[in-house]
Design an enzyme around this catalytic site. Structure first.
Site, short mmCIF file in Angstrom:
data_model
loop_
_atom_site.label_atom_id
_atom_site.label_comp_id
_atom_site.label_asym_id
_atom_site.label_seq_id
_atom_site.Cartn_x
_atom_site.Cartn_y
_atom_site.Cartn_z
N ASP A 110 0.83 -1.22 0.00
CA ASP A 110 0.00 0.00 0.00
C ASP A 110 0.86 1.27 0.00
OD1 ASP A 110 0.85 -0.81 2.58
OD2 ASP A 110 -0.52 0.65 3.49
N GLU A 111 0.28 2.31 -0.51
CA GLU A 111 0.79 3.69 -0.36
C GLU A 111 2.29 3.83 -0.68
OE1 GLU A 111 -2.12 5.53 3.01
OE2 GLU A 111 -0.64 4.10 3.76
C1 ACM Z 1 -3.71 1.21 4.45
O1 ACM Z 1 -4.60 1.64 5.22
N1 ACM Z 1 -2.72 1.99 4.09
C2 ACM Z 1 -3.74 -0.15 3.95
#
Ligand code: ACM
Length: 511
Positions: A323-324
């Site tokens: 993620d991110e």
């Molecule tokens: C997330 O909340 N960055 C998976």
């Protein structure tokens, strides 16, 4: 068992209604018969002995009955001279038990029969039984205390085979005992998975023997400037075994290529040129760190890390985060996910990742965790990948309940107890249906919480609702009905010393 033919006294139970008992998750089918089973010192537990795991379930039940009632019930001990009533936990290959976690519970006046195909099913079944045992004994029906369990038949099976909560032990570290206490409550509500977020920018929490600085350097910090901490491999194995005893699988996560500041601080060769220079981070920013996707040494490092964790994680999954990764070039991100997937598979695990991983060309066996992007979820479904549904707006336990509750964040909105309950994973994203879904997860990120009491404040009571969303059929989900059953969880929450948020939306059954 022939020894039980002593003279039985007839007890005149008041009329009961099994279908009106506050069970969570609500079982698939409940047929009340109006009478009762009187649990008392003359009750014994027997189990199938062909599978030792069934006897273990029997002992687990016996221990929990002891802590709730003080009764000490033998398990498969043949010398019960005064045996009057029987709880039998039976391994059954009945075709009616469709999933490994299905069970049937027949409660009659003199016996309780629990049928399950597997010990996991039996374990889910004894949770239902435990929820039916009243806190207080009845001392008026006979000359000794009796815990009155309504009679009838329950036929039950989960909607999803994956019902999970995630604990972020990276932003703040939680002790083994704090994690175990959470596992106990998850087990009571029939969860079968605990996802541990073991690394992030602010801390690395799992010993890697071949790369010791990960914990020596990367483990010594957390959000807000506390001392951090980490699990040795022995401690991690202890958590995994404790969960396994409760038929809960641990899914380990090493979040990458972003969220890796603590790793790159420990071993600077991992650092990606486009990312911020690693330093001890105790703030709550995200999206500034990355592994270098172009370096072979990064992948040999990850082979060691994933290999060591996979070797002590008996479950089928390894979560790579994903993620991110805002500072990772898209082409590098895709290259990275595809290469790491191969490493995960080499160590005989199925890859799980946050929904961004659906942008890469992943194996259809890999699993995508929807937290933010419906587009990514649809890409995953197109690819044939199963989804874990955990949308931040509905299922993030770290979102504040409301404007006056303590702890938590609200970037995805407030999630009052009813909003957390009133949605259906099956219809949440248009174009996604039940066959695309592996299950549901409620993640608890820990930027704003640093101990078990604060953890519980955010998790409870909402986690209890996610238990029902993951288990019970959609047509059983009804807030008005649920909130009454939720209110009736108070004796359990108090007995377990769980610090829940007493939301005004619920008329709590307090003394
Ligand atoms: C997330 O909340 N960055 C998976």
């Amino acid at each position: 068992m022939a020894a039980c033919q002593t003279e039985k006294e007839e007890i005149n139970f008041p009329k009961t209604d099994l279908s009106n008992m506050p069970m969570i998750p609500k079982p698939l089918k409940t047929i009340p018969t109006g009478s009762a089973f009187g649990l008392d010192a003359g009750t014994a537990i027997y189990t199938s002995t062909t599978d030792p795991a069934f006897e273990k379930v029997g002992r687990f039940l016996s221990e929990n009955i002891k802590s709730k009632t003080g009764l000490e019930l033998g398990v498969n001990s043949s010398s019960e001279a005064k045996l009057e009533r029987l709880i039998y936990i039976n391994q059954s290959d009945s075709v009616d038990l469709e999933t490994p976690e299905s069970y049937q519970l027949y409660i009659k006046k003199d016996s309780i029969l629990l049928n399950a195909k597997t010990a996991a099913g039996a374990f889910r079944g004894i949770q239902t039984l435990q929820q039916l045992i009243p806190t207080k004994s009845n001392d008026t029906l006979t000359d000794h205390p009796l815990w009155v369990i309504p009679s009838g038949k329950i036929t039950d099976a989960p909607k999803y085979g994956y019902r999970s909560s995630m604990l972020d032990v990276a932003r703040h570290f939680f002790t083994v005992d704090e994690v175990k206490k959470y596992i106990d409550a998850l087990a009571y509500y029939k969860f079968n998975t605990l996802h541990l977020h073991l690394s992030d920018d602010q801390g690395w929490r799992i010993e890697i023997k071949s790369w010791p600085k990960l914990t020596e350097v990367g483990g010594a910090s957390e959000v807000g400037g506390g001392e951090g901490g980490f699990y040795t491999q022995e401690e991690y194995k202890d958590i995994v075994a404790y969960a396994a005893d409760r038929h809960i699988t641990v899914v380990p996560e090493i979040d990458m290529p972003g969220h890796t500041n603590s790793a790159s601080l420990s071993y600077p060769f991992l650092h990606y040129a486009g990312a911020e220079t690693p330093r001890v981070r105790t703030d709550m920013k995200v999206g500034y760190s990355s592994f270098d996707a172009q370096k072979d040494t990064v992948y040999s490092f990850l082979d060691d890390v994933i290999g060591e964790i996979a070797a002590i994680s008996p479950g089928p999954y390894f979560h790579i985060g994903g993620d991110e990764s805002h500072v990772t070039k898209k082409s590098d991100y895709i290259l990275f996910v595809e290469k790491v997937e191969k490493i995960v598979q080499k160590h005989n695990k199925r890859m799980v990742g946050w929904d961004e991983i659906a942008q890469a060309d992943i194996d259809s066996k890999s699993i995508v965790q929807l937290w933010n992007s419906a587009d990514n979820a649809l890409k995953a479904a197109d690819n044939g990948s199963k989804l874990i549904v955990s949308p931040a707006k509905k299922a993030y336990l770290d979102m504040k309940y409301d404007s006056i509750s303590e702890f938590g964040l609200h970037w995805a909105g407030y999630i009052p107890v009813d909003v957390g309950y009133n949605w259906d994973p099956e219809t949440y994203v248009e174009g996604i249906s039940k066959e695309n879904i592996l299950g549901i997860e409620a993640p608890l990120w820990s930027e704003t919480i640093s101990n078990g009491t604060e953890l519980e404040y955010l998790a409870f009571p909402r986690i209890i609702g996610y238990a029902e969303l993951g288990w019970s059929p959609s047509d059983h989900l009804d807030w008005e009905d649920y909130k009454v059953r939720l209110a009736a969880q108070v004796p359990y929450l108090e007995a377990m010393q769980i610090n829940y948020y007493p939301s005004k939306l619920v008329d709590w059954n307090k003394e």
